[in-house]
Scaffold this motif. Structure first.
Motif, PDB file in Angstrom:
ATOM      1  N   ASP B  36       0.879  -1.075  -0.078  1.00 54.62           N
ATOM      2  CA  ASP B  36      -0.005   0.106  -0.031  1.00 54.62           C
ATOM      3  C   ASP B  36       0.938   1.277   0.174  1.00 54.62           C
ATOM      4  OD1 ASP B  36      -2.358  -1.615   0.054  1.00 54.62           O
ATOM      5  OD2 ASP B  36      -2.744  -1.116   2.173  1.00 54.62           O
ATOM      6  N   VAL B  47       1.701  12.634  -9.140  1.00 53.57           N
ATOM      7  CA  VAL B  47       1.096  13.983  -8.991  1.00 53.57           C
ATOM      8  C   VAL B  47       2.010  14.838  -8.810  1.00 53.57           C
ATOM      9  CG1 VAL B  47      -0.223  15.182  -7.253  1.00 53.57           C
ATOM     10  CG2 VAL B  47      -0.946  12.852  -7.362  1.00 53.57           C
TER      11      VAL B  47
ATOM     12  N   MET C 178      -2.242  13.773  -1.597  1.00 51.53           N
ATOM     13  CA  MET C 178      -3.194  12.630  -1.286  1.00 51.53           C
ATOM     14  C   MET C 178      -4.589  12.526  -1.692  1.00 51.53           C
ATOM     15  SD  MET C 178      -1.299  10.396   0.433  1.00 51.53           S
ATOM     16  CE  MET C 178      -2.459   9.257   1.597  1.00 51.53           C
ATOM     17  N   LEU C 180      -5.430  14.449  -4.165  1.00 56.04           N
ATOM     18  CA  LEU C 180      -5.354  14.467  -5.856  1.00 56.04           C
ATOM     19  C   LEU C 180      -5.164  13.091  -6.414  1.00 56.04           C
ATOM     20  CD1 LEU C 180      -3.549  17.769  -6.489  1.00 56.04           C
ATOM     21  CD2 LEU C 180      -5.845  17.378  -6.956  1.00 56.04           C
ATOM     22  N   ARG C 181      -4.214  12.241  -5.809  1.00 55.19           N
ATOM     23  CA  ARG C 181      -3.648  11.165  -6.344  1.00 55.19           C
ATOM     24  C   ARG C 181      -4.964  10.337  -6.701  1.00 55.19           C
ATOM     25  NH1 ARG C 181      -3.124   6.526  -1.848  1.00 55.19           N
ATOM     26  NH2 ARG C 181      -4.614   7.423  -0.623  1.00 55.19           N
ATOM     27  N   LEU C 184      -6.429  11.044 -10.150  1.00 54.14           N
ATOM     28  CA  LEU C 184      -5.733  11.066 -11.329  1.00 54.14           C
ATOM     29  C   LEU C 184      -5.290   9.805 -11.877  1.00 54.14           C
ATOM     30  CD1 LEU C 184      -3.295  13.820 -10.177  1.00 54.14           C
ATOM     31  CD2 LEU C 184      -4.883  13.918 -11.801  1.00 54.14           C
ATOM     32  N   GLU C 185      -5.346   8.781 -10.980  1.00 50.89           N
ATOM     33  CA  GLU C 185      -4.767   7.482 -11.448  1.00 50.89           C
ATOM     34  C   GLU C 185      -5.758   6.300 -10.985  1.00 50.89           C
ATOM     35  OE1 GLU C 185      -0.474   6.910 -11.164  1.00 50.89           O
ATOM     36  OE2 GLU C 185      -0.437   8.294  -9.554  1.00 50.89           O
ATOM     37  N   GLN C 187      -6.709   4.093 -12.487  1.00 47.82           N
ATOM     38  CA  GLN C 187      -6.133   2.504 -13.047  1.00 47.82           C
ATOM     39  C   GLN C 187      -5.262   1.891 -12.091  1.00 47.82           C
ATOM     40  OE1 GLN C 187      -4.933   5.377 -14.088  1.00 47.82           O
ATOM     41  NE2 GLN C 187      -2.610   5.509 -14.130  1.00 47.82           N
ATOM     42  N   THR C 188      -4.835   2.557 -11.082  1.00 45.17           N
ATOM     43  CA  THR C 188      -4.211   1.989  -9.967  1.00 45.17           C
ATOM     44  C   THR C 188      -5.095   1.722  -8.872  1.00 45.17           C
ATOM     45  OG1 THR C 188      -3.529   3.842  -8.838  1.00 45.17           O
ATOM     46  CG2 THR C 188      -2.043   3.206 -10.600  1.00 45.17           C
ATOM     47  N   ARG C 191      -4.767  -1.426  -6.699  1.00 43.52           N
ATOM     48  CA  ARG C 191      -3.469  -2.105  -5.884  1.00 43.52           C
ATOM     49  C   ARG C 191      -3.577  -1.121  -4.627  1.00 43.52           C
ATOM     50  NH1 ARG C 191       1.167  -0.275  -7.950  1.00 43.52           N
ATOM     51  NH2 ARG C 191       0.735   1.129  -9.627  1.00 43.52           N
ATOM     52  N   ILE C 192      -4.719  -0.306  -4.244  1.00 45.07           N
ATOM     53  CA  ILE C 192      -4.660   0.092  -3.007  1.00 45.07           C
ATOM     54  C   ILE C 192      -5.414  -0.678  -2.183  1.00 45.07           C
ATOM     55  CG2 ILE C 192      -5.520   2.274  -1.887  1.00 45.07           C
ATOM     56  CD1 ILE C 192      -4.720   3.835  -4.362  1.00 45.07           C
ATOM     57  N   GLY C 193      -4.963  -0.951  -1.163  1.00 44.07           N
ATOM     58  CA  GLY C 193      -5.792  -1.992   0.057  1.00 44.07           C
ATOM     59  C   GLY C 193      -7.045  -1.035   0.452  1.00 44.07           C
TER      60      GLY C 193
END
Lengths: 285, 220, 194
Positions: B36, B47, C178, C180-181, C184-185, C187-188, C191-193
């Protein structure tokens, strides 16, 4: 060695080979001319046709680009690389067209153009005859001569004399080293200034008008008919004042380094005559 | 969250390379076992990198007319169609300030450090009546304008034809001599209304000529 | 009769150095100042839009140039004009921001919106462009993100300008990134828990 010199001379002659451009085209009634030139001469003449004729003598490697953008017709010499050579223009435009000329080492002449006129050079004199509307003339080195003009008239020299005749409108004339002469001018708003030169104004002083003639090192002459209505303010530091007896000027005391004023008639117009070091004259004509 | 990801709040500092060495090592040990946080580090970096690539945009409408209206209140049309805002009151004020400096200091004041001209300044109007004329909010004082114009003219004189430069320099010298003579005269008679007005007029001519010269440089 | 060559011509006028136009503008030439405006407006406007939001960016941009005109006398040419203008713009925008911040209610509903979306993750179709996402950041985080990540200011400089601690600046920057991320992504996302 001789051969080399001869070859160089021929090469130089080839480079100077002259070419003529001569083209005539119809122009819209509201079209404006904007001509830019680096070195040479420009003569623009007003004519009776609704066409523009551009004749130019220029180097063989240069060509004259005539382009339109909106209502503005641009004329400029172009060369693939480097600065175009000396170009001599003769342009005929419809008489009422507004004309804007811009040059560097260019002598400018405009005749019989009735539209607004703006002429700027750097090294080169400007001669305008028969101007019919607002006029804006500007050069650094060279004499400026204007005949005619209506409305807002602005003339800026630096080194050179300025002569204006027969203009009607608001006049601003400024130069640094040179005389200013105005003749036969009808205006209610005149502002003439030089640093090193004489100023002569021969024309009318109208009721309610404002006339300002200032120099640092030079004489000032106001030549007007008697019977004018003006409050005249005279100032000099190291000069003198004299008035034609016909004006019957009443001044109690005239001393150098002082400003004084006197009233002619009703005193309606305001006249300022000032020179730091020179003669100030009021002449009847 | 914090228990499982004790370094979460410091990840941006890590991305920016701002963590002290010991903390950085400890965090990197954590990253080895925490997918994570590794993903978050990647995202934060992206970013930041994306932010650095943002392009500037033109405003949707032309904002100049609004600006011009706010700065050009004192503008007037002068010869050769240019608009200037340093007006006679400011020049008269500059001249008046030189006079205030007094006889001995007058010459010095011209090349002084620049006296801002702002707010109402008592000047002597050309009529000879002492008048209070509010000086317009201008871009700079007379001294500053002359100094900065002089600097660009010196730096860029090679853009102009040498003959033109010679004429301009001679004319500026003529004006400078006129200014000096007016100042000398004022030194002997500081209260003379004509002399102060004449000095202001001659200073205006100098500034005007320098502006024209700079405009030639800008157009060349 | 010939027609004039139809062409889209461009006047052959050299782009003048800022230095010449600055000197002319300092002498009161508003046309020279207009050239400076045209050369720098997109830079200033983009800064204003990001810091103030699109609704006030135009007015703020005009304020910057009016202030620059008034302050031109203090520009001595030590730095490039663009650098000087940018610094002036940042200072002015920050002070306007602070003034406006005092007038606004503390609570900003857009902040909640971003927080909620960040917490529940973002599906690809919800991704918005970075400019829009920056525009929805809470005020404090946005200013610091713009100054640090877009304009390249250091935390120490930001702290000085805003009168806040360096640690606060770092924390707000992190918060902004944090937020913004996830926008923007997308597609990821997987992968975030949880």
């Amino acid at each position: 060695m001789m051969l080399t010199t001869a070859t160089l001379a021929i090469a130089a002659l080839a480079g100077l080979q002259q070419q003529q451009t001569d083209t005539t085209f119809a122009v819209a009634a509201n079209a404006r001319l904007r001509l830019s030139n680096h070195a040479g001469t420009v003569r623009v003449t007003g004519g009776d046709q609704a066409t523009m004729r551009v004749r130019a003598t220029h180097g063989s490697r240069d060509h004259i680009a005539i382009t339109t953008r909106g209502t503005v017709i641009h004329i400029e010499a172009e060369r693939d690389r480097g600065m175009p050579n000396f170009v001599e223009y003769e342009v005929t435009v419809p008489r009422g067209m507004a004309v804007e000329l811009d040059g560097v080492e260019t002598e400018m002449t405009v005749e019989g153009v009735g539209g607004d006129l703006s002429v700027a050079s750097v090294e080169g004199g400007i001669t305008v005859r028969g101007a019919g509307a607002a006029v804006d003339l500007n050069t650094v080195e060279g004499d400026i001569s204007l005949e005619g003009g209506r409305g807002r008239i602005s003339v800026s020299g630096v080194e050179g004399t300025v002569t204006v005749t027969g203009a009607r409108g608001d006049l601003t004339v400024e130069t640094v080293e040179g005389d200013i002469t105005l003749d036969g001018v009808e205006s209610t708003n005149v502002d003439l200034s030089t640093v090193d030169g004489d100023i002569v104004y021969r024309g009318t002083v109208q009721d309610g008008g404002r006339y300002r003639l200032t120099s640092h090192d030079g004489d000032i002459e106001l030549g007007v008919a008697t019977g004018l209505n003006a409050t005249v303010s005279v100032a000099t530091f190291d000069g003198s004042f004299e008035a034609d007896p016909a004006f019957r000027v009443q001044i109690s005391e005239v001393r150098p380094g002082r400003r004084f004023s006197f009233t002619l008639g009703t005193g309606s117009a305001r006249v300022e005559l000032e020179t730091f070091d020179g003669e100030i004259r009021l002449r009847s004509r | 969250m914090t228990n499982r990801h004790p370094w979460m709040a410091r990840l941006s500092e890590y991305v920016d390379g701002e963590l002290p060495a010991d903390e950085r090592l400890a965090l990197e040990r954590h990253l080895e076992t925490c997918a994570d946080c590794r993903a978050t580090v990647t995202q934060l970096g992206r970013v930041r990198d994306l932010a650095g690539t943002l392009a500037d945009r033109e405003p949707p409408r032309d904002l100049w007319p609004g600006i011009e209206a706010r700065i050009g209140g004192a503008a007037r049309v002068l010869p050769f169609g240019r608009r200037w805002t340093l007006t006679m009151p400011q020049l008269a004020a500059a001249a008046a300030l030189m006079i205030v400096v007094g006889a001995g200091g007058a010459a010095l004041a011209l090349r002084g450090t620049g006296t801002p001209v702002a707010g109402p300044v008592a000047v002597v109007a050309p009529s000879g009546d002492p008048t209070v004329i509010p000086a317009t909010a201008g871009a700079a004082s007379y001294d500053q304008a002359v100094t900065s114009l002089g600097r660009v003219l010196t730096e860029h004189r090679d853009r102009l034809d040498p003959a033109t430069v010679r004429v301009l320099e001679q004319s500026l010298q003529t004006i400078d001599r006129a200014i000096a003579r007016a100042q000398e005269a004022l030194a002997t008679d500081p209260n003379d209304a004509y002399l102060s007005a004449h000095l202001a007029e001659t200073m205006r001519q100098k500034l005007n000529l320098m502006r024209r010269a700079a405009a030639l440089v800008a157009a060349s | 009769m010939d027609d004039p060559t139809p062409a889209v011509d461009s006047p052959k006028r050299a782009v003048p150095d800022d230095a010449v136009d600055v000197a002319l503008a300092q002498s009161g030439d508003t046309q020279a100042f207009e050239r400076l405006y045209r050369a720098h407006v997109s830079r200033v406007f983009s800064l204003a839009r990001r810091m103030m939001g699109p609704e006030t960016a135009e007015e703020a941009t005009q304020d910057v140039f009016v202030r620059a005109w008034e302050k031109l006398g203090s520009f001595r040419g030590e730095a490039a004009f663009g650098t000087w203008l940018h610094r002036l713009a940042v200072n002015l925008l920050l002070s306007q921001r602070a003034r406006r911040g005092r007038d606004l209610a503390r609570h900003d509903p857009t902040e909640d919106a971003l927080e909620r979306r960040a917490s529940r993750g973002t599906r690809p179709e919800l991704a918005m462009d970075l400019e829009t996402a920056i525009g929805r950041l809470p005020d404090g985080a946005r200013q610091i993100f713009v100054l640090h990540d877009i304009e390249g200011y250091k935390h120490e400089e930001i702290g000085d300008s805003l009168g806040i601690a360096v640690g606060t600046s770092k924390a707000q920057l992190h918060r902004a990134r944090m937020l913004l991320r996830s926008h923007l992504e997308p597609q990821t996302e997987d992968r975030i828990g949880p």
